[in-house]
Enzyme design. Structure first.
Site, mmCIF file in Angstrom:
data_model
loop_
_atom_site.group_PDB
_atom_site.id
_atom_site.type_symbol
_atom_site.label_atom_id
_atom_site.label_comp_id
_atom_site.label_asym_id
_atom_site.label_seq_id
_atom_site.Cartn_x
_atom_site.Cartn_y
_atom_site.Cartn_z
ATOM 1 N N THR A 119 -56.832 -63.284 7.147
ATOM 2 C CA THR A 119 -56.793 -64.677 6.711
ATOM 3 C C THR A 119 -56.585 -65.560 7.935
ATOM 4 O O THR A 119 -56.532 -65.089 9.066
ATOM 5 C CB THR A 119 -55.634 -64.917 5.727
ATOM 6 N N SER A 147 -43.901 -63.431 0.331
ATOM 7 C CA SER A 147 -43.049 -63.041 1.443
ATOM 8 C C SER A 147 -43.927 -62.296 2.435
ATOM 9 O O SER A 147 -45.036 -62.737 2.749
ATOM 10 C CB SER A 147 -41.873 -62.190 0.940
ATOM 11 N N ASP A 173 -46.583 -81.691 1.658
ATOM 12 C CA ASP A 173 -46.013 -80.957 2.780
ATOM 13 C C ASP A 173 -44.651 -80.481 2.300
ATOM 14 O O ASP A 173 -43.778 -81.307 2.003
ATOM 15 C CB ASP A 173 -45.871 -81.883 3.991
ATOM 16 N N LYS A 184 -38.232 -65.282 6.394
ATOM 17 C CA LYS A 184 -38.673 -64.392 5.319
ATOM 18 C C LYS A 184 -37.519 -63.570 4.740
ATOM 19 O O LYS A 184 -37.477 -63.316 3.534
ATOM 20 C CB LYS A 184 -39.794 -63.479 5.819
ATOM 21 N N ASN A 235 -46.432 -70.300 -2.007
ATOM 22 C CA ASN A 235 -47.283 -69.629 -1.031
ATOM 23 C C ASN A 235 -47.288 -70.309 0.331
ATOM 24 O O ASN A 235 -47.515 -69.663 1.348
ATOM 25 C CB ASN A 235 -48.715 -69.555 -1.581
ATOM 26 N N TYR A 277 -39.417 -65.997 12.568
ATOM 27 C CA TYR A 277 -40.218 -65.759 11.360
ATOM 28 C C TYR A 277 -39.472 -64.833 10.409
ATOM 29 O O TYR A 277 -39.407 -65.074 9.203
ATOM 30 C CB TYR A 277 -41.562 -65.161 11.756
ATOM 31 N N THR A 331 -51.743 -77.346 -4.225
ATOM 32 C CA THR A 331 -51.323 -78.376 -3.275
ATOM 33 C C THR A 331 -51.883 -78.078 -1.894
ATOM 34 O O THR A 331 -52.076 -76.925 -1.512
ATOM 35 C CB THR A 331 -49.789 -78.491 -3.186
#
Length: 263
Positions: A182, A133, A55, A151, A82, A147, A31
């Site tokens: 990344t 995670s 989304d 998590k 993910n 954040y 996706t």
């Protein structure tokens, strides 16, 4: 050959995983939020690759897309939640809207993806759930409080879920990578509005992630390969910690917590 469902494959770990899996001959349902961001995969791999636009903050759409993937592909062996991003800044520096979107994406989006997949996995007699995670799910650092909230919430949800779904042959794995090269530290990282009150405090450390002054050590291709390999391990490992920085951060946090408890 396995069939995988992966959210958020336009970049980062999701993209790396999808590319490695398709190259080795597996089927991938992926996706993306941005139309056109995975057209190259569809052109190269044809029917081996199924693409959905999603989304994960749109909760009804999550179930619609997951249902469609199972309906069109039949059995899906591994579901990888993910999609997500990092929101950095002291708690005062981020807006109410940023807080809500972070929780809606990282926590509620993950929960709803898993909830949508569970009826299908139970009906087919098993499968594997993999949740991306972070070291930030087990250790906490100033400047990333919101954040961490997302998590740590994911960690609690998935750990409890593992016990709930084990009787149905469904394995659960949490993946806790450290820093990796990344788009996380580039286009997908968001920050609050810096306040001078936090200059030269521990919370200001994370500003270096946005300006590029903090070196990111991990190899995303190697990390993706480790995540893929974890799907072959029986029983499913509850946690896969990736990277020396993640291992160091997690072990230090757990040892400190135990010392505090014993005191």
């Amino acid at each position: 050959m396995k069939t995988w469902f992966i959210t958020g494959i336009s970049s980062g770990f999701g993209r790396e995983m999808a590319s490695q899996l398709l190259e080795r001959g597996d089927r991938v349902a992926g996706t993306v939020r941005r139309a056109g961001s995975a057209d190259d995969l569809r052109e190269k791999y044809g029917d081996q690759f199924w693409l959905g636009h999603l989304d994960v903050t749109d909760q009804p759409k999550v179930r619609e897309v997951v249902d469609a993937a199972f309906a069109e592909l039949g059995r899906i062996d591994v579901v990888v939640s993910n999609a997500g991003y990092g929101l950095f800044g002291a708690a005062e520096e981020v807006s109410d809207e940023q807080v809500r979107h972070q929780i809606d994406t990282n926590l509620l989006g993950s929960i709803q993806t898993v909830r949508a997949a569970l009826p299908h996995l139970r009906a087919q007699g098993g499968g594997r759930l993999i949740q991306l995670s972070s070291v930030a799910g087990l250790a906490a650092f100033p400047g990333a409080s919101i954040y961490h909230a997302s998590k740590w919430g994911v960690e609690g949800f998935m750990e409890a879920l593992a016990g709930e779904v084990a009787p149905f042959g469904i394995g659960v794995t949490l993946v806790e990578p450290g820093g990796a090269r990344t788009e996380f530290a580039g286009g997908s990282l968001r920050g609050g509005t810096p306040m001078s009150a936090y200059d030269n405090t521990p919370a200001a450390f994370v500003r270096g992630l946005q300006d590029g002054s903090i070196e990111i050590p991990g190899d995303p291709a190697e990390y993706a390969a480790r995540v893929i390999g974890s799907a072959e391990v029986e029983p499913a490992p509850l946690r896969v910690v990736l990277g020396e920085d993640s291992y160091a951060g997690v072990t230090a946090a757990l040892r400190a917590r135990l010392a505090q408890l014993e005191a």
